[in-house]
Design a protein around this motif. Structure first.
Motif, PDB file in Angstrom:
ATOM      1  N   ILE A 178       0.845  -1.196   0.000  1.00 55.71           N
ATOM      2  CA  ILE A 178       0.000   0.000   0.000  1.00 55.71           C
ATOM      3  C   ILE A 178       0.885   1.252   0.000  1.00 55.71           C
ATOM      4  CG2 ILE A 178      -1.766   1.294   1.289  1.00 55.71           C
ATOM      5  CD1 ILE A 178      -2.945  -1.303   0.377  1.00 55.71           C
ATOM      6  N   GLY A 179       1.960   1.224   0.748  1.00 50.18           N
ATOM      7  CA  GLY A 179       2.868   2.369   0.781  1.00 50.18           C
ATOM      8  C   GLY A 179       3.423   2.683  -0.603  1.00 50.18           C
ATOM      9  N   ARG A 180       3.839   1.642  -1.318  1.00 47.65           N
ATOM     10  CA  ARG A 180       4.377   1.874  -2.671  1.00 47.65           C
ATOM     11  C   ARG A 180       3.306   2.383  -3.614  1.00 47.65           C
ATOM     12  NH1 ARG A 180       8.268  -3.236  -3.522  1.00 47.65           N
ATOM     13  NH2 ARG A 180       9.667  -2.833  -1.776  1.00 47.65           N
ATOM     14  N   ASN A 181       2.087   1.869  -3.460  1.00 47.42           N
ATOM     15  CA  ASN A 181       0.999   2.374  -4.289  1.00 47.42           C
ATOM     16  C   ASN A 181       0.740   3.847  -4.004  1.00 47.42           C
ATOM     17  OD1 ASN A 181       0.432   0.177  -5.886  1.00 47.42           O
ATOM     18  ND2 ASN A 181      -1.129  -0.649  -4.535  1.00 47.42           N
ATOM     19  N   LEU A 182       0.845   4.248  -2.746  1.00 43.82           N
ATOM     20  CA  LEU A 182       0.621   5.652  -2.409  1.00 43.82           C
ATOM     21  C   LEU A 182       1.723   6.534  -2.992  1.00 43.82           C
ATOM     22  CD1 LEU A 182      -0.531   5.442   1.322  1.00 43.82           C
ATOM     23  CD2 LEU A 182      -1.887   6.251  -0.617  1.00 43.82           C
ATOM     24  N   LEU A 183       2.959   6.031  -2.977  1.00 39.92           N
ATOM     25  CA  LEU A 183       4.081   6.830  -3.483  1.00 39.92           C
ATOM     26  C   LEU A 183       3.926   7.106  -4.974  1.00 39.92           C
ATOM     27  CD1 LEU A 183       7.094   5.146  -1.693  1.00 39.92           C
ATOM     28  CD2 LEU A 183       6.405   7.547  -1.461  1.00 39.92           C
ATOM     29  N   SER A 184       3.431   6.104  -5.702  1.00 43.60           N
ATOM     30  CA  SER A 184       3.336   6.289  -7.136  1.00 43.60           C
ATOM     31  C   SER A 184       1.879   6.180  -7.534  1.00 43.60           C
ATOM     32  CB  SER A 184       4.133   5.189  -7.826  1.00 43.60           C
ATOM     33  OG  SER A 184       3.711   5.130  -9.165  1.00 43.60           O
ATOM     34  N   LYS A 185       1.270   7.307  -7.852  1.00 40.42           N
ATOM     35  CA  LYS A 185      -0.166   7.228  -8.086  1.00 40.42           C
ATOM     36  C   LYS A 185      -0.497   6.558  -9.421  1.00 40.42           C
ATOM     37  CE  LYS A 185      -0.766  12.046  -9.547  1.00 40.42           C
ATOM     38  NZ  LYS A 185       0.703  12.234  -9.680  1.00 40.42           N
ATOM     39  N   ASN A 186       0.484   6.358 -10.289  1.00 39.76           N
ATOM     40  CA  ASN A 186       0.215   5.692 -11.551  1.00 39.76           C
ATOM     41  C   ASN A 186       0.699   4.246 -11.628  1.00 39.76           C
ATOM     42  OD1 ASN A 186      -1.189   7.823 -12.924  1.00 39.76           O
ATOM     43  ND2 ASN A 186       0.734   8.930 -12.703  1.00 39.76           N
ATOM     44  N   MET A 187       1.323   3.768 -10.566  1.00 41.26           N
ATOM     45  CA  MET A 187       1.636   2.339 -10.530  1.00 41.26           C
ATOM     46  C   MET A 187       0.464   1.671  -9.823  1.00 41.26           C
ATOM     47  SD  MET A 187       4.829   0.082  -9.205  1.00 41.26           S
ATOM     48  CE  MET A 187       6.078   1.203  -9.771  1.00 41.26           C
ATOM     49  N   GLN A 214       7.874   6.672 -12.446  1.00 39.17           N
ATOM     50  CA  GLN A 214       8.115   8.064 -12.041  1.00 39.17           C
ATOM     51  C   GLN A 214       7.858   9.041 -13.185  1.00 39.17           C
ATOM     52  OE1 GLN A 214      12.031   7.704 -10.364  1.00 39.17           O
ATOM     53  NE2 GLN A 214      11.196   6.589  -8.613  1.00 39.17           N
ATOM     54  N   LEU A 215       8.206   8.606 -14.386  1.00 41.63           N
ATOM     55  CA  LEU A 215       7.956   9.433 -15.560  1.00 41.63           C
ATOM     56  C   LEU A 215       6.446   9.693 -15.697  1.00 41.63           C
ATOM     57  CD1 LEU A 215      10.317  10.185 -17.464  1.00 41.63           C
ATOM     58  CD2 LEU A 215       9.555   8.384 -18.990  1.00 41.63           C
ATOM     59  N   MET A 216       5.657   8.655 -15.409  1.00 44.94           N
ATOM     60  CA  MET A 216       4.198   8.793 -15.525  1.00 44.94           C
ATOM     61  C   MET A 216       3.610   9.619 -14.374  1.00 44.94           C
ATOM     62  SD  MET A 216       3.439   7.485 -18.362  1.00 44.94           S
ATOM     63  CE  MET A 216       5.104   7.891 -18.944  1.00 44.94           C
ATOM     64  N   ASP A 217       4.364   9.750 -13.285  1.00 46.09           N
ATOM     65  CA  ASP A 217       3.883  10.536 -12.135  1.00 46.09           C
ATOM     66  C   ASP A 217       4.196  12.023 -12.272  1.00 46.09           C
ATOM     67  OD1 ASP A 217       2.655   8.567 -10.665  1.00 46.09           O
ATOM     68  OD2 ASP A 217       4.416   8.085  -9.465  1.00 46.09           O
ATOM     69  N   ARG A 218       4.931  12.397 -13.285  1.00 44.71           N
ATOM     70  CA  ARG A 218       5.286  13.811 -13.464  1.00 44.71           C
ATOM     71  C   ARG A 218       4.049  14.700 -13.555  1.00 44.71           C
ATOM     72  NH1 ARG A 218      10.271  13.766 -16.611  1.00 44.71           N
ATOM     73  NH2 ARG A 218      11.853  13.296 -15.056  1.00 44.71           N
ATOM     74  N   LEU A 234       6.995   4.733   3.024  1.00 43.52           N
ATOM     75  CA  LEU A 234       6.881   6.106   2.517  1.00 43.52           C
ATOM     76  C   LEU A 234       8.163   6.896   2.788  1.00 43.52           C
ATOM     77  CD1 LEU A 234       3.211   6.958   3.608  1.00 43.52           C
ATOM     78  CD2 LEU A 234       4.036   6.472   1.284  1.00 43.52           C
ATOM     79  N   ILE A 235       8.719   6.725   3.975  1.00 44.35           N
ATOM     80  CA  ILE A 235       9.969   7.422   4.313  1.00 44.35           C
ATOM     81  C   ILE A 235      11.086   6.952   3.367  1.00 44.35           C
ATOM     82  CG2 ILE A 235      11.798   7.572   6.076  1.00 44.35           C
ATOM     83  CD1 ILE A 235       9.529   9.435   6.805  1.00 44.35           C
ATOM     84  N   ALA A 236      11.153   5.635   3.133  1.00 44.22           N
ATOM     85  CA  ALA A 236      12.165   5.103   2.209  1.00 44.22           C
ATOM     86  C   ALA A 236      11.990   5.682   0.807  1.00 44.22           C
ATOM     87  CB  ALA A 236      12.105   3.576   2.167  1.00 44.22           C
ATOM     88  N   GLY A 237      10.756   6.022   0.453  1.00 41.01           N
ATOM     89  CA  GLY A 237      10.478   6.612  -0.857  1.00 41.01           C
ATOM     90  C   GLY A 237      10.673   8.114  -0.885  1.00 41.01           C
ATOM     91  N   GLY A 238      11.158   8.682   0.215  1.00 38.02           N
ATOM     92  CA  GLY A 238      11.500  10.104   0.218  1.00 38.02           C
ATOM     93  C   GLY A 238      10.353  11.034   0.576  1.00 38.02           C
ATOM     94  N   ALA A 239       9.255  10.484   1.093  1.00 39.08           N
ATOM     95  CA  ALA A 239       8.109  11.340   1.433  1.00 39.08           C
ATOM     96  C   ALA A 239       8.249  11.920   2.837  1.00 39.08           C
ATOM     97  CB  ALA A 239       6.826  10.516   1.329  1.00 39.08           C
TER      98      ALA A 239
END
Ligand SMILES: Nc1ncnc2c1ncn2[C@@H]1O[C@H](COP(=O)(O)OP(=O)(O)OP(=O)(O)O)[C@@H](O)[C@H]1O
Ligand SMILES: Nc1ncnc2c1ncn2[C@@H]1O[C@H](COP(=O)(O)OP(=O)(O)OP(=O)(O)O)[C@@H](O)[C@H]1O
Ligand SMILES: [Ca+2]
Ligand SMILES: [Ca+2]
Ligand SMILES: [Ca+2]
Ligand SMILES: [Ca+2]
Lengths: 221, 221
Positions: free
Chosen positions: A129-138, A217-221, B22-27
């Motif tokens: 869930i954390g990774r999904n939150l970090l990248s809104k397009n993944m 990350q490119l898609m999250d720009r 999230l912290i590991a992802g720089g948030a």
């Protein structure tokens, strides 16, 4: 194929969900919990549902635990009980034990005592869930190895829209293989190279983790 | 890219794991728990760690909750607190709320109150582990849709060994696309058609769920 039989000790949300999944898959499942209310919730679902403290070795013996192919120890908060039950189930000769751990130290103890698979459901789902939150397009992903990832990524950038997969040459330009395209709710497996991308299509890609993350990350720009 | 900021309410294993990811992802991450010991565990990890009962609206206001992009409500057992906090966080104007549910009814209430994503970590991980137990040769999987699945499946059957991917023609014979081959710990993405299979290689395949499961059952024989 011989029907596999499973015993689950501890009917929290995790143990309960495993029970339902195994029953849906046609397996025989014995469940044990010391809490009567929990056992009642599963008495019409499981093959057999027993109210008992699993720390009692005589109970485990009389239930014939050693005859089960797989035992899942899904006790949570009570780390001491989880450890003791793992020890006893192993000594009784069960071949495959899956045990839930609360933290890294707990996990190491369970492994030393002979648990074949140690799982951290809350931690692993927190990572997901954390990774999904970090990248809104993944949208979702699977880690195949520490280096390789399969992920579904939404197309958001103009420079990709209207171009075909062949023109975009994901393999050359992003070091990714496109496995499928999802458009609206439909998924097309092995899309044609002539397939042109629309805004909000999503692509299922496989590649090195760094390349998948770079594209995401490119898609999250 | 503007740095995203997150608040997490509840530092159980799930909330704590999200914080670390999230912290590991720089948030930037604010964490709140009413339990002092839990907050202490995260005070050197999170950007800011606060001991407070999140059911107190004044606390949420004074922490400026409405300025956070994402709020995760990771309260577990106390369903009433989870519901009340979701209501307040929504009314304060937070745009994206992720909330953890204990069961289906709880999930419906959270959705009605405006949670954007409701998660069931123990249930979903129970399904995952349960399916892995049912099929000892399906190593991991991702459900892309109710119909489509990506899965890693171990090759166990003699009739496949020594044959090349081209000879075996997975697309024609099993309605599956082979995305990658794992041999020993090495993974080869887009394997050559001339690649011959060894015992215990595993294949990453994508296809209709029924076809993936059919192949997996074949390997479980
Ligand atoms: N010694 C024991 N014998 C039998 N059942 C037990 C024993 N100890 C704990 N349990 C049961 O295990 C179940 C899971 O324990 P607990 O609720 O502490 O775990 P949890 O990690 O919070 O669960 P989840 O997150 O899956 O909901 C409970 O229903 C509890 O009654
Ligand atoms: N009103 C509240 N305000 C702040 N924190 C709270 C509140 N209610 C519960 N919490 C905290 O939320 C955290 C998670 O709650 P709880 O342990 O019940 O959930 P859980 O589902 O068992 O957690 P996990 O399975 O993730 O370990 C706990 O640390 C608890 O102190
Ligand atoms: Ca519990
Ligand atoms: Ca996402
Ligand atoms: Ca808890
Ligand atoms: Ca839990």
């Amino acid at each position: 194929m011989v029907k596999q039989n499973y015993a689950i000790i501890g009917l929290g949300r995790f143990g309960g969900s495993i029970c339902q999944t195994l029953i849906a898959g046609g397996a025989e499942v014995l469940v044990i919990d010391k809490d009567e209310a929990r056992v009642n919730d599963y008495k019409n679902i499981a093959t057999q549902a027993i109210i008992a403290d699993a720390q009692d070795e005589n109970t485990l013996r009389s239930l014939g635990i050693r005859n089960f192919d797989h035992v899942v120890i899904a006790i949570g908060e009570d780390i001491q009980a989880s450890i003791l039950v793992t020890l006893m189930v192993k000594e009784l000769g069960v071949k495959y034990i899956t045990a839930k751990a609360q933290n890294e130290y707990h996990a190491r103890v369970l492994t030393k005592l002979g648990a074949n698979k140690v799982v951290h459901p809350e931690r692993d789902m927190g990572i997901r869930i954390g990774r999904n939150l970090l990248s809104k397009n993944m949208l979702d992903y699977l880690d195949l190895s520490p280096e390789i990832k399969v992920a579904e990524i939404k197309i958001t950038q103009n420079f990709l829209i209207g171009k075909s997969l062949m023109e975009l040459d994901f393999r050359k330009n992003f070091a990714l293989n496109v496995i499928a395209v999802r458009r609206n709710k439909k998924i097309e497996i092995s899309p044609a190279p002539s397939e042109a991308l629309n805004l909000n299509d999503s692509l299922l890609v496989v590649g090195l983790k760094k390349d998948v993350e770079h594209f995401s990350q490119l898609m999250d720009r």
